[in-house]
Design an enzyme around this catalytic site. Structure first.
Site, PDB file in Angstrom:
ATOM      1  N   ASN A   1       8.813 -34.949  15.479  1.00  0.00           N
ATOM      2  CA  ASN A   1       8.864 -36.268  16.116  1.00  0.00           C
ATOM      3  C   ASN A   1       9.820 -37.125  15.301  1.00  0.00           C
ATOM      4  O   ASN A   1       9.482 -37.549  14.199  1.00  0.00           O
ATOM      5  CB  ASN A   1       7.437 -36.851  16.131  1.00  0.00           C
ATOM      6  CG  ASN A   1       7.401 -38.286  16.611  1.00  0.00           C
ATOM      7  OD1 ASN A   1       8.390 -38.808  17.133  1.00  0.00           O
ATOM      8  ND2 ASN A   1       6.266 -38.940  16.425  1.00  0.00           N
TER       9      ASN A   1
ATOM     10  N   LYS B   1      10.866 -40.062  15.927  1.00  0.00           N
ATOM     11  CA  LYS B   1      10.562 -41.510  16.017  1.00  0.00           C
ATOM     12  C   LYS B   1      11.861 -42.287  16.268  1.00  0.00           C
ATOM     13  O   LYS B   1      12.751 -41.787  16.942  1.00  0.00           O
ATOM     14  CB  LYS B   1       9.818 -41.970  14.760  1.00  0.00           C
ATOM     15  CG  LYS B   1       8.620 -41.060  14.477  1.00  0.00           C
ATOM     16  CD  LYS B   1       7.684 -41.587  13.445  1.00  0.00           C
ATOM     17  CE  LYS B   1       6.550 -40.581  13.254  1.00  0.00           C
ATOM     18  NZ  LYS B   1       5.531 -41.047  12.324  1.00  0.00           N
TER      19      LYS B   1
ATOM     20  N   HIS C   1       0.492 -41.251  20.641  1.00  0.00           N
ATOM     21  CA  HIS C   1       0.833 -41.230  19.215  1.00  0.00           C
ATOM     22  C   HIS C   1       0.294 -42.494  18.550  1.00  0.00           C
ATOM     23  O   HIS C   1       0.275 -43.567  19.158  1.00  0.00           O
ATOM     24  CB  HIS C   1       2.350 -41.133  19.020  1.00  0.00           C
ATOM     25  CG  HIS C   1       2.699 -40.941  17.586  1.00  0.00           C
ATOM     26  ND1 HIS C   1       2.805 -41.996  16.707  1.00  0.00           N
ATOM     27  CD2 HIS C   1       2.881 -39.822  16.851  1.00  0.00           C
ATOM     28  CE1 HIS C   1       3.062 -41.518  15.498  1.00  0.00           C
ATOM     29  NE2 HIS C   1       3.116 -40.205  15.563  1.00  0.00           N
TER      30      HIS C   1
ATOM     31  N   GLU D   1       1.420 -44.573  16.544  1.00  0.00           N
ATOM     32  CA  GLU D   1       2.265 -45.780  16.542  1.00  0.00           C
ATOM     33  C   GLU D   1       2.282 -46.449  17.916  1.00  0.00           C
ATOM     34  O   GLU D   1       2.418 -47.669  18.025  1.00  0.00           O
ATOM     35  CB  GLU D   1       3.673 -45.415  16.062  1.00  0.00           C
ATOM     36  CG  GLU D   1       3.675 -45.175  14.556  1.00  0.00           C
ATOM     37  CD  GLU D   1       4.506 -43.995  14.094  1.00  0.00           C
ATOM     38  OE1 GLU D   1       5.474 -43.627  14.781  1.00  0.00           O
ATOM     39  OE2 GLU D   1       4.171 -43.433  13.031  1.00  0.00           O
TER      40      GLU D   1
ATOM     41  N   GLU E   1      -3.992 -36.356  14.209  1.00  0.00           N
ATOM     42  CA  GLU E   1      -3.150 -37.054  13.241  1.00  0.00           C
ATOM     43  C   GLU E   1      -3.917 -38.239  12.661  1.00  0.00           C
ATOM     44  O   GLU E   1      -3.941 -39.314  13.273  1.00  0.00           O
ATOM     45  CB  GLU E   1      -1.885 -37.568  13.929  1.00  0.00           C
ATOM     46  CG  GLU E   1      -1.029 -36.471  14.526  1.00  0.00           C
ATOM     47  CD  GLU E   1       0.413 -36.924  14.630  1.00  0.00           C
ATOM     48  OE1 GLU E   1       1.260 -36.271  14.023  1.00  0.00           O
ATOM     49  OE2 GLU E   1       0.688 -37.938  15.276  1.00  0.00           O
TER      50      GLU E   1
ATOM     51  N   GLY F   1       3.123 -40.745   7.649  1.00  0.00           N
ATOM     52  CA  GLY F   1       4.201 -41.428   6.946  1.00  0.00           C
ATOM     53  C   GLY F   1       3.815 -41.977   5.579  1.00  0.00           C
ATOM     54  O   GLY F   1       4.558 -42.749   4.977  1.00  0.00           O
TER      55      GLY F   1
ATOM     56  N   SER G   1       2.020 -36.371   7.237  1.00  0.00           N
ATOM     57  CA  SER G   1       2.569 -36.002   5.926  1.00  0.00           C
ATOM     58  C   SER G   1       2.565 -34.496   5.661  1.00  0.00           C
ATOM     59  O   SER G   1       2.314 -34.056   4.542  1.00  0.00           O
ATOM     60  CB  SER G   1       1.830 -36.757   4.805  1.00  0.00           C
ATOM     61  OG  SER G   1       2.045 -38.155   4.935  1.00  0.00           O
TER      62      SER G   1
HETATM   63  P1  PGA Z   1       4.707 -37.850   9.255  1.00  0.00           P
HETATM   64  O1  PGA Z   1       4.471 -38.261  10.793  1.00  0.00           O
HETATM   65  O2  PGA Z   1       4.895 -36.367   9.234  1.00  0.00           O
HETATM   66  O3  PGA Z   1       5.942 -38.617   8.840  1.00  0.00           O
HETATM   67  O4  PGA Z   1       3.495 -38.277   8.504  1.00  0.00           O
HETATM   68  C1  PGA Z   1       3.709 -37.472  11.649  1.00  0.00           C
HETATM   69  C2  PGA Z   1       3.707 -38.052  13.041  1.00  0.00           C
HETATM   70  O5  PGA Z   1       3.699 -39.290  13.161  1.00  0.00           O
HETATM   71  O6  PGA Z   1       3.719 -37.322  14.033  1.00  0.00           O
END
Ligand code: PGA
Length: 258
Positions: A11, A13, A100, A102, A172, A178, A218
């Site tokens: 992803n 983003k 997701h 976010e 997640e 992140g 992460s």
């Molecule tokens: P990340 O994000 O690997 O940067 O923690 C995962 C995601 O948001 O799908």
């Protein structure tokens, strides 16, 4: 039980520009092609680069599939700024993420909206990756399983049995996205197992055992092996580490071997 085929999806983003998106996609594509028999892989670039990346992957005859980070549930009409499932199909997208963290926590999407999107993705014949996961506050209050269950149940309501083979769940934990701090393998397995138990109750044993549950939050080359070794972790949804072709390929190779 037959082993579930692993899946790793990146992803991106709101990252990359046109040139770096193309370079990244082609670098990853070059690395995954020898693994096409073992694993499903995909990348989700920003909407505006889907067409360019999709054309490049098609020209390279790559096994790396194209995915979208979101979409709107209406088929067309006066929805300024939104993108429909048909538009994504038109660009040869295979995957669409829904719910997701976010989208939920920054953009304010409700379980109901995520459910409508999930249903629309599947009704369009696309493959949906539905994201669930708890915030740090909810984790501290021991609500992880309850939150995952509420989110998954809400989204599963509109899913037809015939679409289940095109539905993947991504667990997640919001606090792991992140942040550099991933769930421990044991905590990830525990949450995945509980999600699979819920699936057994809602969609039945056979569908629940064949659906994939990805871990996201992460994931890095250094922790991928222990996460993917868990029996109910069927791959990963990768954010930050998917922006570096070598790191992402290392995670993909780990999943393919696990
Ligand atoms: P990340 O994000 O690997 O940067 O923690 C995962 C995601 O948001 O799908």
């Amino acid at each position: 039980m037959a082993k579930r085929r692993p899946m790793v999806v990146g992803n991106w983003k709101m990252n990359t520009d046109r040139a770096s998106a193309l370079r990244l996609a082609l670098d990853v594509a070059a690395g995954v092609d020898s693994l096409r028999a073992e694993i499903d892989t995909g990348v989700c670039p920003p909407f505006v680069y889907l067409d360019a990346v999709g054309r490049a992957l098609a020209a390279a005859n790559s096994a790396l599939a194209l995915g979208a980070q979101d979409m709107y549930f209406e088929p067309n009409g006066a929805f300024t700024g939104e993108i429909s499932a048909e538009m994504l199909r038109d660009l040869s997208c295979t995957y669409v993420l829904t719910g997701h963290s976010e989208r939920r926590h920054v953009l304010g999407e409700s379980d109901e909206m995520v459910a409508r999107k999930t249903e629309a993705v599947l009704d369009a014949g696309l493959h949906c990756i539905l994201c669930v996961g708890e915030t740090l506050e909810q984790r501290k209050a021991n609500q992880t399983n309850e939150v995952n269950e509420r989110r998954a149940r809400a989204a599963l309501k509109g899913v037809k049995p015939s679409s289940l083979s095109r539905l993947t769940i991504a667990y997640e934990p919001v606090w792991a996205i992140g942040t550099g701090v991933s769930a421990t393998p044991a905590d990830a397995q525990d949450a995945h197992e509980r999600i699979r138990d819920l699936l057994v109750r809602v969609v039945g044993q056979d569908a629940a055992q064949s659906m994939r549950i990805l871990y996201g939050g992460s994931v890095k080359p250094s922790n991928a092996a222990e996460l993917f070794a868990q029996p109910d972790v069927d791959g990963g949804l990768i954010g930050g580490a998917s922006l570096n072709a070598e790191d992402f390929l290392s995670i993909i190779r780990t999943a393919a071997a696990s």
